[in-house]
Scaffold this motif. Sequence first.
Motif, PDB file in Angstrom:
ATOM      1  N   ARG A 169     -14.831   3.989  -1.343  1.00 30.13           N
ATOM      2  CA  ARG A 169     -14.743   2.863  -2.509  1.00 30.13           C
ATOM      3  C   ARG A 169     -13.701   2.083  -1.938  1.00 30.13           C
ATOM      4  O   ARG A 169     -13.562   0.736  -2.108  1.00 30.13           O
ATOM      5  N   ALA A 170     -12.544   2.712  -1.633  1.00 25.12           N
ATOM      6  CA  ALA A 170     -11.417   1.968  -1.107  1.00 25.12           C
ATOM      7  C   ALA A 170     -11.768   0.948  -0.031  1.00 25.12           C
ATOM      8  O   ALA A 170     -11.330  -0.388   0.205  1.00 25.12           O
ATOM      9  N   ALA A 171     -12.526   1.400   1.077  1.00 29.30           N
ATOM     10  CA  ALA A 171     -12.847   0.472   2.237  1.00 29.30           C
ATOM     11  C   ALA A 171     -13.667  -0.651   1.528  1.00 29.30           C
ATOM     12  O   ALA A 171     -13.877  -1.728   2.161  1.00 29.30           O
ATOM     13  N   ALA A 172     -14.791  -0.117   0.705  1.00 27.23           N
ATOM     14  CA  ALA A 172     -15.405  -1.415   0.105  1.00 27.23           C
ATOM     15  C   ALA A 172     -14.666  -2.573  -0.399  1.00 27.23           C
ATOM     16  O   ALA A 172     -15.065  -3.745  -0.537  1.00 27.23           O
ATOM     17  N   LEU A 173     -13.462  -1.947  -1.352  1.00 26.71           N
ATOM     18  CA  LEU A 173     -13.057  -2.954  -1.931  1.00 26.71           C
ATOM     19  C   LEU A 173     -11.918  -3.928  -1.198  1.00 26.71           C
ATOM     20  O   LEU A 173     -11.825  -4.862  -1.239  1.00 26.71           O
ATOM     21  N   ALA A 174     -11.961  -3.226  -0.001  1.00 28.99           N
ATOM     22  CA  ALA A 174     -11.030  -4.101   1.019  1.00 28.99           C
ATOM     23  C   ALA A 174     -11.914  -4.908   1.917  1.00 28.99           C
ATOM     24  O   ALA A 174     -11.460  -5.684   2.839  1.00 28.99           O
ATOM     25  N   GLY A 175     -13.159  -4.797   1.614  1.00 32.04           N
ATOM     26  CA  GLY A 175     -13.966  -5.690   2.473  1.00 32.04           C
ATOM     27  C   GLY A 175     -14.792  -5.089   3.560  1.00 32.04           C
ATOM     28  O   GLY A 175     -15.419  -5.666   4.621  1.00 32.04           O
TER      29      GLY A 175
END
Length: 261
Positions: free
Chosen positions: A147-153
Amino acid sequence: MTNRPDVHIEIDGRPATGLDPAVVPLLQGAYGHFTAMQVRDGRTRGLALHLERLDRATRELFGTGLDGDRVRTLVRHALDRGGRSDAGVRVYVYGAAAEGGAPTVVVTVREARTMPPRPRSMMPVPFLRPVPHVKHAGGVGQPYYGRAAALAGFDDALLTGPGGEIAEGHVANVALWNGTSLVWPEAPALRGVTMALLERLLPSVHREVLLADLGSYPAAVLMNSQGIAPVHRIGTTELAVDEELIRRLTEAYAAVPWDGI
């Protein structure tokens, strides 16, 4: 749990009816392990590897084996009752429901999926899976960093060790390409079924791969049961999309026979 329209769930061959769908993620997060496979026309690639993985992990976690014929019967039953011959199937294994009984096997059947072939970006994160050789069902680390990766683009997270050792994607294996061979990172990681199939078919080596060394590799790929995709960026390091490599991998994977379940 009343089965949602997109997923059919059976527990030891019995439809999981009468429970709330919210129970599904709780069930999948319990102490246990699983394997995930894509099924087409009642067949899957690397069936023996899936059955071996389930039996080995069941012995390690619960001290008893898991009969492959039982697993195949339960999967066939769930596919039939779920009304799908093409599907994404997961087989979860938990402790016995009664003292001295056989392990509990949960089969989920949902829509078939194929990994989009578009190039992916990966965000390095400081996390290694505990007990990494087991495809276990619990843990917050993988979904948290995904999720953190997705939020960071980014498209995916890349799990790394304290010295920058590359291990695996948060839901896929990663391989680097050195121009002649696939280089599989030696950091603790799950040996995926797709990885195991491909390393038999293309030149492969296993060695430590550091984030600091990424510039020496011309290309990278990730893979899981849904397929193969190129990686065009890891953190701030740009990687070429090697169309010839992707063609070779895709053709090799397509040549893997489909085993009847």
